[in-house]
Structures are given as C-alpha cells and as structure tokens.
Scaffold this motif. Structure first.
Motif, mmCIF file in Angstrom:
data_model
loop_
_atom_site.group_PDB
_atom_site.id
_atom_site.type_symbol
_atom_site.label_atom_id
_atom_site.label_comp_id
_atom_site.label_asym_id
_atom_site.label_seq_id
_atom_site.Cartn_x
_atom_site.Cartn_y
_atom_site.Cartn_z
ATOM 1 N N GLU A 51 0.813 -1.213 0.000
ATOM 2 C CA GLU A 51 0.000 0.000 0.000
ATOM 3 C C GLU A 51 0.848 1.266 0.000
ATOM 4 O O GLU A 51 0.476 2.275 -0.599
ATOM 5 C CB GLU A 51 -0.945 0.004 1.211
ATOM 6 N N ARG A 52 1.998 1.231 0.679
ATOM 7 C CA ARG A 52 2.851 2.424 0.728
ATOM 8 C C ARG A 52 3.396 2.773 -0.648
ATOM 9 O O ARG A 52 3.461 3.950 -1.010
ATOM 10 C CB ARG A 52 4.004 2.201 1.706
ATOM 11 N N VAL A 53 3.787 1.758 -1.396
ATOM 12 C CA VAL A 53 4.284 2.012 -2.755
ATOM 13 C C VAL A 53 3.169 2.575 -3.622
ATOM 14 O O VAL A 53 3.370 3.534 -4.383
ATOM 15 C CB VAL A 53 4.841 0.713 -3.371
ATOM 16 N N SER A 54 1.983 1.995 -3.502
ATOM 17 C CA SER A 54 0.839 2.475 -4.268
ATOM 18 C C SER A 54 0.501 3.913 -3.909
ATOM 19 O O SER A 54 0.293 4.760 -4.796
ATOM 20 C CB SER A 54 -0.367 1.566 -4.017
ATOM 21 N N LEU A 55 0.448 4.209 -2.618
ATOM 22 C CA LEU A 55 0.117 5.567 -2.180
ATOM 23 C C LEU A 55 1.167 6.571 -2.633
ATOM 24 O O LEU A 55 0.823 7.669 -3.100
ATOM 25 C CB LEU A 55 -0.022 5.598 -0.655
ATOM 26 N N SER A 56 2.438 6.215 -2.521
ATOM 27 C CA SER A 56 3.501 7.139 -2.931
ATOM 28 C C SER A 56 3.441 7.415 -4.423
ATOM 29 O O SER A 56 3.650 8.554 -4.869
ATOM 30 C CB SER A 56 4.870 6.569 -2.546
ATOM 31 N N MET A 57 3.124 6.394 -5.217
ATOM 32 C CA MET A 57 3.007 6.599 -6.666
ATOM 33 C C MET A 57 1.843 7.526 -6.993
ATOM 34 O O MET A 57 1.959 8.428 -7.836
ATOM 35 C CB MET A 57 2.843 5.257 -7.369
ATOM 36 N N ILE A 58 0.711 7.317 -6.309
ATOM 37 C CA ILE A 58 -0.457 8.162 -6.548
ATOM 38 C C ILE A 58 -0.159 9.610 -6.173
ATOM 39 O O ILE A 58 -0.463 10.543 -6.923
ATOM 40 C CB ILE A 58 -1.669 7.635 -5.758
ATOM 41 N N TYR B 262 5.425 7.677 -17.690
ATOM 42 C CA TYR B 262 6.058 7.025 -16.550
ATOM 43 C C TYR B 262 5.023 6.551 -15.531
ATOM 44 O O TYR B 262 5.264 5.571 -14.816
ATOM 45 C CB TYR B 262 7.064 7.969 -15.891
ATOM 46 N N ASN B 263 3.897 7.217 -15.466
ATOM 47 C CA ASN B 263 2.840 6.762 -14.568
ATOM 48 C C ASN B 263 2.293 5.411 -15.022
ATOM 49 O O ASN B 263 2.151 4.482 -14.212
ATOM 50 C CB ASN B 263 1.721 7.809 -14.532
ATOM 51 N N LEU B 264 2.001 5.287 -16.303
ATOM 52 C CA LEU B 264 1.505 4.013 -16.830
ATOM 53 C C LEU B 264 2.572 2.925 -16.741
ATOM 54 O O LEU B 264 2.274 1.783 -16.380
ATOM 55 C CB LEU B 264 1.056 4.190 -18.283
ATOM 56 N N ALA B 265 3.813 3.290 -17.068
ATOM 57 C CA ALA B 265 4.898 2.313 -16.996
ATOM 58 C C ALA B 265 5.120 1.860 -15.556
ATOM 59 O O ALA B 265 5.284 0.663 -15.280
ATOM 60 C CB ALA B 265 6.184 2.914 -17.567
ATOM 61 N N GLY B 266 5.123 2.809 -14.622
ATOM 62 C CA GLY B 266 5.338 2.470 -13.224
ATOM 63 C C GLY B 266 4.233 1.577 -12.674
ATOM 64 O O GLY B 266 4.497 0.661 -11.885
ATOM 65 N N THR B 267 2.997 1.816 -13.093
ATOM 66 C CA THR B 267 1.890 0.982 -12.633
ATOM 67 C C THR B 267 2.043 -0.447 -13.124
ATOM 68 O O THR B 267 1.812 -1.410 -12.379
ATOM 69 C CB THR B 267 0.552 1.561 -13.126
ATOM 70 N N THR B 268 2.463 -0.610 -14.377
ATOM 71 C CA THR B 268 2.661 -1.956 -14.917
ATOM 72 C C THR B 268 3.816 -2.668 -14.238
ATOM 73 O O THR B 268 3.725 -3.858 -13.904
ATOM 74 C CB THR B 268 2.910 -1.885 -16.436
ATOM 75 N N VAL B 269 4.915 -1.952 -14.017
ATOM 76 C CA VAL B 269 6.066 -2.550 -13.317
ATOM 77 C C VAL B 269 5.684 -2.913 -11.888
ATOM 78 O O VAL B 269 6.068 -3.966 -11.366
ATOM 79 C CB VAL B 269 7.262 -1.586 -13.349
ATOM 80 N N MET B 270 4.923 -2.056 -11.236
ATOM 81 C CA MET B 270 4.475 -2.358 -9.880
ATOM 82 C C MET B 270 3.607 -3.617 -9.869
ATOM 83 O O MET B 270 3.665 -4.429 -8.931
ATOM 84 C CB MET B 270 3.700 -1.169 -9.313
ATOM 85 N N TYR B 271 2.795 -3.786 -10.894
ATOM 86 C CA TYR B 271 1.992 -5.002 -11.020
ATOM 87 C C TYR B 271 2.880 -6.243 -11.059
ATOM 88 O O TYR B 271 2.594 -7.252 -10.388
ATOM 89 C CB TYR B 271 1.129 -4.898 -12.278
ATOM 90 N N MET B 272 3.990 -6.165 -11.795
ATOM 91 C CA MET B 272 4.909 -7.297 -11.873
ATOM 92 C C MET B 272 5.583 -7.551 -10.531
ATOM 93 O O MET B 272 5.736 -8.703 -10.107
ATOM 94 C CB MET B 272 5.956 -7.033 -12.960
ATOM 95 N N TYR B 273 5.985 -6.487 -9.845
ATOM 96 C CA TYR B 273 6.629 -6.647 -8.546
ATOM 97 C C TYR B 273 5.649 -7.194 -7.503
ATOM 98 O O TYR B 273 6.031 -7.982 -6.629
ATOM 99 C CB TYR B 273 7.217 -5.317 -8.072
ATOM 100 N N CYS B 274 4.411 -6.776 -7.571
ATOM 101 C CA CYS B 274 3.408 -7.305 -6.643
ATOM 102 C C CYS B 274 3.201 -8.796 -6.871
ATOM 103 O O CYS B 274 3.036 -9.572 -5.914
ATOM 104 C CB CYS B 274 2.085 -6.553 -6.811
ATOM 105 N N LYS B 275 3.226 -9.213 -8.123
ATOM 106 C CA LYS B 275 3.128 -10.636 -8.413
ATOM 107 C C LYS B 275 4.346 -11.379 -7.872
ATOM 108 O O LYS B 275 4.227 -12.505 -7.358
ATOM 109 C CB LYS B 275 3.004 -10.858 -9.921
#
Length: 339
Positions: A230-237, A288-301
């Motif tokens: 959640e912290r990574v998600s919140l910081s990105m937002i 970078y927002n779209l790219a970061g969201t996709t990369v975060m998806y991979m890291y969450c997996k």
C-alpha cells in the motif's frame, strides 16, 4: 578454498525501484514509446493544457457579451456564446480525453509488459492491444465510477437526512450553517474513501490488459495483489498526482491571466512555448505513470510468489540476443518484502 562473498540482499520494493525499472524498459525501447506517446498521450496532454485557456476565454466572452446586451437592451446577437456550447465543449473534451486515455493504457501497458520479459516490443501489436482492451477497460472504468458515485450518493443522503433530523430536534439551530459544516466533513470522508479505493485498485488497469479481465474482477484482483504494498501504491499516486496537477495548475493560472488581455496571449510566443513545454512534460509524466503501474503489477506478483513460474517459462524459451539488445534481455526480479 575461499568461500565466495555473500550476494547483496535484494532491494526492497519502493517507488524508486519501480521508477528505475520503468526507466530501464523505456530507454531500451525509446523510439517505440516515443511513437506511442505521440499517438496516444500527446493528444491527451495538449487538450488538458489548452482547455483551461479556451474554456475561461469562452466564459469571459459570454458573460461580457450578455452584460453588454442587458445594459444596452439590444436583442440577442448570433455571435453570443450559448451556455450549451460551453457544456458541449466540456462533454467533447471529457469523451476525447477518456477515449485516448484508455487507448494509451492498452498500448503502453502491453509494451511495458513485453519489455519487462525482454520480448520484442513492436508498434503494431501494441496498437492492436489498445483497441482490443478498450471495451474491457471502459467496462472497468464504468464499474469504478459507479462505485465511487454510489459512495458519494450514500454520504450525501446521510448528510441531508442528519441535517433534517437535527433541524426537527433543535428548531432554533441554523440548518444552513450546520449543513455547510456537515458537507465539508462528508467531502473529507469521501476523499479519504476514494483515496483508499484507488490505492487498492491502482493495478486494475494493468490487470485488464495483461490478464484479459474486466469489470469488478480486476478491482478485486488488484486489491489482493496490493496487500502489503500500500505504501508504494500511495507514494506513486501522490507523486504523480502532484506532478500532473502542477502542470494543469500552471496552464490554468496562465489562462486566467490571459483573460485580462482578451485572449491576446495566443499571439505571444512565450505563451505558445509554455503550452508546448507543459504538454511535453505532462506527456512524459503520464508515460512514466503508466509504466510504473505496470512494473508495480509485476513486482506485486513477485512479492506474492506468482512470478517465479512465469520467469522460468521465459528462460525456457529460445531467445536470440542481438549485439544491440543488451538492455532488452529478460529481467530477473529479486525483491525483498518487509511485511
């Protein structure tokens, strides 16, 4: 025999790690993402930058025109700007930005996903993905907005009902003042709830494109993957919201100052250059927002243990690495999770 030095611990997933990986993929396919940015992101950033100036100019001309007519008591002129025109312009603006935003999500998410594994990243499959995932993304967007609207409606009805009850119990109380105070509290609660939902659902768009799901399913899937992140998600937002809002704020302030000049700043070279620079910066931020969201998806997996088998499959495939493909090889994810 000397023992080999221990390997450094894997990095902890944070915003910096996500953005660094995003930058690596974008730099490895710079021309590809430049083409996608020109096709899908620039048509969004330019209207966002220009719209405040155009809308304020139309509203100013409309109000000044009606004021002049009322003072002179002349019949309406055909050149007057109808409020319906402003409303239609707003609707067209929202529809245009929404369509290109969904197309950009489909194409860029697909490309980042392919680049993450070191697969060939090509323009035609990316564009095809943008149209293939458009309807699922639209259905997910409708589901998201329906939930948000339902929450807002429930809070508004609760505030109104509470105000009526208190007015009946204490007739001498100023209901309007109390309703304003209660409305402010409701707005704060609404913003907090929506922020929490968006933190949990930030991966929904990547899930729609990669996993071919839609509606409520990617929202539930995103909530499960974001657990512990959640912290990574919140910081990105927060970071991207502040950065992108700053670009819009700059355009709005300049547009407001332009009203006093009667819209003459459009002939000013500095104003035009500002529009170009702001649009370009906004395009980069959205990329970078779209790219970061996709990369975060991979890291969450990876954090939830879902990526190990997929990476093993990638290395099992035959992949020819060309001399100029050094940055495009499959990438192994090793992360540390502090739950």
């Amino acid at each position: 025999m000397a023992t080999p030095p221990p390997l450094p611990p894997p990095p902890t997933v944070n915003l910096w790690v996500v953005l660094t990986e995003s930058k690596r993929i974008i730099n490895a396919h710079s021309r590809h993402f430049l083409a996608l940015s020109l096709l899908f992101l620039l048509p969004i950033s330019f209207p966002i930058t220009v719209y405040p100036s155009v809308s304020l100019l139309l509203i100013n001309q409309s109000s000044s025109s009606h004021t002049t007519l009322s003072l002179l008591r002349q019949p309406p002129n055909a050149d007057d700007i109808d409020p319906k025109t402003i409303l239609l312009l707003l609707i067209a603006y929202i529809v245009f930005v929404t369509v290109f935003n969904l197309l950009s999500i489909g194409s860029i998410t697909y490309s980042i996903f392919q680049g993450f594994y070191g697969r060939p990243v090509k323009l035609i499959p990316a564009v095809k993905s943008s149209f293939t995932s458009f309807l699922p993304l639209l259905a997910t967007l409708v589901s998201f907005n329906s939930i948000v609207f339902a929450i807002l409606l429930i809070l508004a009805l609760a505030a109104f009902s509470l105000t009526r009850v208190i007015e009946l119990i204490v007739p001498s109380l100023d209901a309007s003042t109390y309703f304003q105070a209660l409305s402010a509290v409701v707005i704060l609660i609404f913003v907090a709830i929506v922020m929490k939902l968006y933190v949990n659902w930030i991966l929904a768009w990547a899930i729609v494109v990669v996993e071919s799901s839609w509606g409520l399913t990617p929202l539930k899937r995103s909530r499960g993957l974001v657990k512990g992140m959640e912290r990574v998600s919140l910081s990105m937002i927060v970071v991207f919201s502040i950065a992108q809002s700053s670009m819009v704020w700059i355009s709005t302030v300049i547009a407001a100052s332009d009203i006093g000049n009667g819209g003459k700043m459009w002939t000013n070279a500095f104003f035009v250059v500002q529009i170009v620079i702001t649009s370009a910066l906004l395009t980069v931020l959205m990329l970078y927002n779209l790219a970061g969201t996709t990369v975060m998806y991979m890291y969450c997996k990876a954090v939830h243990g879902e990526l190990a088998w997929e990476i093993a499959e990638e290395f099992a495939r035959e992949y020819v690495s060309l001399p100029f493909d050094d940055c495009k090889v499959p990438h192994v994810v090793s992360v540390s999770y502090n739950g």
